[in-house]
Design a protein around this motif. Structure first.
Motif, PDB file in Angstrom:
ATOM      1  N   CYS A  24    -112.990  45.235 -67.657  1.00  0.00           N
ATOM      2  CA  CYS A  24    -113.144  44.795 -69.039  1.00  0.00           C
ATOM      3  C   CYS A  24    -113.933  45.793 -69.879  1.00  0.00           C
ATOM      4  O   CYS A  24    -113.908  45.715 -71.114  1.00  0.00           O
ATOM      5  CB  CYS A  24    -113.818  43.420 -69.091  1.00  0.00           C
ATOM      6  SG  CYS A  24    -115.512  43.382 -68.424  1.00  0.00           S
ATOM      7  N   GLU A  27    -111.975  51.662 -71.533  1.00  0.00           N
ATOM      8  CA  GLU A  27    -111.069  51.879 -72.655  1.00  0.00           C
ATOM      9  C   GLU A  27    -110.411  53.241 -72.521  1.00  0.00           C
ATOM     10  O   GLU A  27    -111.019  54.195 -72.031  1.00  0.00           O
ATOM     11  CB  GLU A  27    -111.817  51.811 -73.995  1.00  0.00           C
ATOM     12  CG  GLU A  27    -112.238  50.416 -74.404  1.00  0.00           C
ATOM     13  CD  GLU A  27    -112.821  50.380 -75.815  1.00  0.00           C
ATOM     14  OE1 GLU A  27    -112.926  51.454 -76.439  1.00  0.00           O
ATOM     15  OE2 GLU A  27    -113.168  49.279 -76.269  1.00  0.00           O
ATOM     16  N   GLY A  37    -112.082  41.553 -61.083  1.00  0.00           N
ATOM     17  CA  GLY A  37    -112.183  42.280 -62.337  1.00  0.00           C
ATOM     18  C   GLY A  37    -112.722  43.681 -62.194  1.00  0.00           C
ATOM     19  O   GLY A  37    -113.149  44.275 -63.197  1.00  0.00           O
ATOM     20  N   ASP A 367    -114.892  38.793 -66.698  1.00  0.00           N
ATOM     21  CA  ASP A 367    -115.273  39.677 -67.801  1.00  0.00           C
ATOM     22  C   ASP A 367    -116.656  39.384 -68.384  1.00  0.00           C
ATOM     23  O   ASP A 367    -116.941  39.759 -69.520  1.00  0.00           O
ATOM     24  CB  ASP A 367    -114.227  39.614 -68.913  1.00  0.00           C
ATOM     25  CG  ASP A 367    -114.069  38.216 -69.501  1.00  0.00           C
ATOM     26  OD1 ASP A 367    -114.579  37.252 -68.901  1.00  0.00           O
ATOM     27  OD2 ASP A 367    -113.431  38.095 -70.561  1.00  0.00           O
ATOM     28  N   ASP A 370    -119.047  41.935 -70.186  1.00  0.00           N
ATOM     29  CA  ASP A 370    -118.964  42.145 -71.635  1.00  0.00           C
ATOM     30  C   ASP A 370    -120.208  41.637 -72.349  1.00  0.00           C
ATOM     31  O   ASP A 370    -120.582  42.153 -73.410  1.00  0.00           O
ATOM     32  CB  ASP A 370    -117.752  41.402 -72.213  1.00  0.00           C
ATOM     33  CG  ASP A 370    -116.496  42.250 -72.248  1.00  0.00           C
ATOM     34  OD1 ASP A 370    -116.612  43.482 -72.192  1.00  0.00           O
ATOM     35  OD2 ASP A 370    -115.405  41.673 -72.320  1.00  0.00           O
ATOM     36  N   ARG A 374    -120.115  45.471 -74.224  1.00  0.00           N
ATOM     37  CA  ARG A 374    -119.226  45.632 -75.353  1.00  0.00           C
ATOM     38  C   ARG A 374    -119.483  44.605 -76.465  1.00  0.00           C
ATOM     39  O   ARG A 374    -119.545  44.966 -77.650  1.00  0.00           O
ATOM     40  CB  ARG A 374    -117.770  45.510 -74.886  1.00  0.00           C
ATOM     41  CG  ARG A 374    -116.735  45.769 -75.967  1.00  0.00           C
ATOM     42  CD  ARG A 374    -115.392  45.134 -75.611  1.00  0.00           C
ATOM     43  NE  ARG A 374    -114.932  45.537 -74.293  1.00  0.00           N
ATOM     44  CZ  ARG A 374    -114.080  46.529 -74.068  1.00  0.00           C
ATOM     45  NH1 ARG A 374    -113.612  47.221 -75.083  1.00  0.00           N
ATOM     46  NH2 ARG A 374    -113.694  46.831 -72.851  1.00  0.00           N
ATOM     47  N   THR A 375    -119.632  43.326 -76.114  1.00  0.00           N
ATOM     48  CA  THR A 375    -119.773  42.300 -77.151  1.00  0.00           C
ATOM     49  C   THR A 375    -121.042  42.478 -77.979  1.00  0.00           C
ATOM     50  O   THR A 375    -120.977  42.458 -79.213  1.00  0.00           O
ATOM     51  CB  THR A 375    -119.701  40.893 -76.539  1.00  0.00           C
ATOM     52  OG1 THR A 375    -118.480  40.759 -75.807  1.00  0.00           O
ATOM     53  CG2 THR A 375    -119.741  39.833 -77.615  1.00  0.00           C
ATOM     54  N   ARG A 387    -119.318  50.506 -73.354  1.00  0.00           N
ATOM     55  CA  ARG A 387    -118.026  50.623 -72.696  1.00  0.00           C
ATOM     56  C   ARG A 387    -117.909  52.000 -72.050  1.00  0.00           C
ATOM     57  O   ARG A 387    -118.658  52.932 -72.383  1.00  0.00           O
ATOM     58  CB  ARG A 387    -116.892  50.407 -73.695  1.00  0.00           C
ATOM     59  CG  ARG A 387    -116.860  51.397 -74.851  1.00  0.00           C
ATOM     60  CD  ARG A 387    -116.231  50.763 -76.079  1.00  0.00           C
ATOM     61  NE  ARG A 387    -117.182  49.867 -76.724  1.00  0.00           N
ATOM     62  CZ  ARG A 387    -116.843  48.928 -77.602  1.00  0.00           C
ATOM     63  NH1 ARG A 387    -115.598  48.743 -77.938  1.00  0.00           N
ATOM     64  NH2 ARG A 387    -117.764  48.165 -78.158  1.00  0.00           N
TER      65      ARG A 387
END
Length: 442
Positions: A24, A27, A37, A367, A370, A374-375, A387
């Motif tokens: 997750c 990128e 995951g 995930d 995150d 990222r969040t 990320r």
């Protein structure tokens, strides 16, 4: 070639091979995660940036030196979106007398009045940033107590430290005061001026169910709109289900058609609502575009504490339900060695580990990483952080753990932290450095 963690290649370009990475958080690469995951990948690093992400064993050959993680987990440097480094580490001189929320409020208030000089605040905040950096934090948002004369002390210190730490930790600050103070025009003018002069375009307060709550929120939302600020609130940090200021914030956001970012922290009482009320509030939160951060360690420490009685709940918000409804959710450190939480070290690996246990994040999707990466980065407007991405800085936390159970079973004290592809000195500051502040008022 290096097969251990003793030394990374000292070269402008090299490869890290056989990493286990949360899918997750990847990128710019076509890699798939397993049932947990996790994806096995190789990273090519050049001039401090990630040049390529490929499935493990498929990286192109070449003359670059390489370093095998032997299946060890790697995370991006993490993002701590809710802390209080202005009050961190005051426990030795101002402990919480009974471990309760009122006890914490009283102890911090007295300590602030007696001790929070420029020297005191700067020393403790810098100590906190050094600690967070050594653990692998890339960005941090702190709340600054913003009452009376403290506004003129803490905000200039924040601006100086933000500049000093640029390139190591991205530091943001949001003002903290009770919702009733928003009703005072002079106070609001002073806070807005401080944020405009020294801040990060953030406004917020502690919300609770005062009769004038909606009027106070209207004042805050109008000030945010007029100045182009985002909003960050402390919300319903109580086990009283009648505390529903989160719903009032959502109503205010919809009423003002607010288009900025809104982050609400704690939201403890949401977890004690009747199912229909919980669903209604969460739907409004989603519609209003509000993100929610849980502070599991601090909330479990303070909530439902009664002398001689075993606590009956964990103190945390309805994080699973919020996430299932499409609300961005996060976990953060919150307080560190102060009357609101006697422990902690601004270590987001610890926060994710303890959050997984307290909130039972396992068995509920692959995930959750995150929530510390990222969040919060996106919520803080730091789109490149949190990320592992092609073209991004090689800012990584490397561990020997090969899966989640290994990662969460030990504190990962032997982790390696890379900033722009280079390993940093992870020596933590010694608490003895603060002894001179603990003896008496400064």
């Amino acid at each position: 070639m290096t097969t251990g963690f003793a030394r990374l290649p000292d070269a402008p370009a090299y490869r890290l091979t056989d990493l286990c990475v949360p899918a997750c958080l990847i990128e710019g690469a076509d890699v798939a995660g397993d049932r947990n995951g996790l994806a096995r990948v190789d990273l090519t690093i050049a001039d401090g940036r990630i040049e390529a992400i490929t499935p493990a064993g498929a990286a192109p050959g070449g003359a670059q030196p390489w370093f095998s993680l032997d299946g060890g987990m790697a995370l991006p440097r993490l993002v701590d979106c809710h802390t209080h480094i202005d009050k961190g580490h005051i426990w030795p001189r101002s402990p919480n007398p009974d471990g309760t929320f009122p006890g914490a409020l009283a102890a911090v208030g007295a300590d602030r009045e007696a001790n929070w000089s420029e020297r005191d605040v700067r020393t403790r905040m810098d100590f906190s940033l050094r600690t967070a950096f050594a653990h692998g934090t890339a960005a941090l948002r702190t709340h600054l107590d913003s009452l009376g004369a403290q506004i003129g002390i803490s905000w200039p210190v924040h601006a100086e430290l933000r500049a000093e730490w640029a390139g190591r930790i991205a530091v943001q600050a949001s003002p903290l005061f009770g919702a009733d103070a928003a009703l005072d025009p002079a106070h609001m003018a002073a806070v807005v001026a401080a944020v405009r002069a020294h801040g990060d375009k953030l406004l917020g307060c502690v919300t609770y169910m005062i009769p004038e709550l909606d009027r106070a929120l209207d004042i805050l939302f109008r000030a945010a709109i007029e100045n182009g600020f985002d909003l960050d609130f402390h919300v319903d940090e109580t086990n009283d289900p009648s505390a529903r200021s989160l719903e009032h914030i959502a109503d205010a956001a919809l009423r003002h058609r607010f288009t900025g970012r809104i982050l609400c922290g704690h939201c403890c009482s949401l977890g004690l609502q009747a199912p229909a009320d919980e669903a209604r509030i969460i739907a409004k939160v989603r519609e209003a575009g509000i993100a929610v951060v849980s502070l599991p360690m601090c909330n479990m420490y303070l909530q439902d504490r009664q002398p001689g009685r075993t606590p009956r709940w964990r103190g945390v918000t309805a994080l699973h339900e919020l996430k299932a409804a499409g609300v961005p959710v996060m976990i953060a450190s919150d307080n560190t060695r102060d009357p609101f939480y006697a422990y902690g070290d601004l270590d987001l690996v610890e926060a994710l580990r303890e959050g997984t246990r307290i909130l039972q994040l396992d068995h509920s999707g692959p995930d959750w990483a995150d929530a510390v990466a990222r969040t919060p980065a996106d919520t803080m407007g730091l789109r490149g952080a949190g990320r592992i991405a092609v073209g991004a800085a090689a800012d990584l936390i490397l561990t020997r753990a090969r899966d989640w159970t290994e990662l969460f079973s030990r504190p990962q004290a032997d982790r390696t932290v890379l900033v722009s592809g280079r390993a940093i000195d992870r020596t933590l500051p010694d608490y003895r450095e603060l002894d001179h502040l603990m003896a008496s008022a400064t």
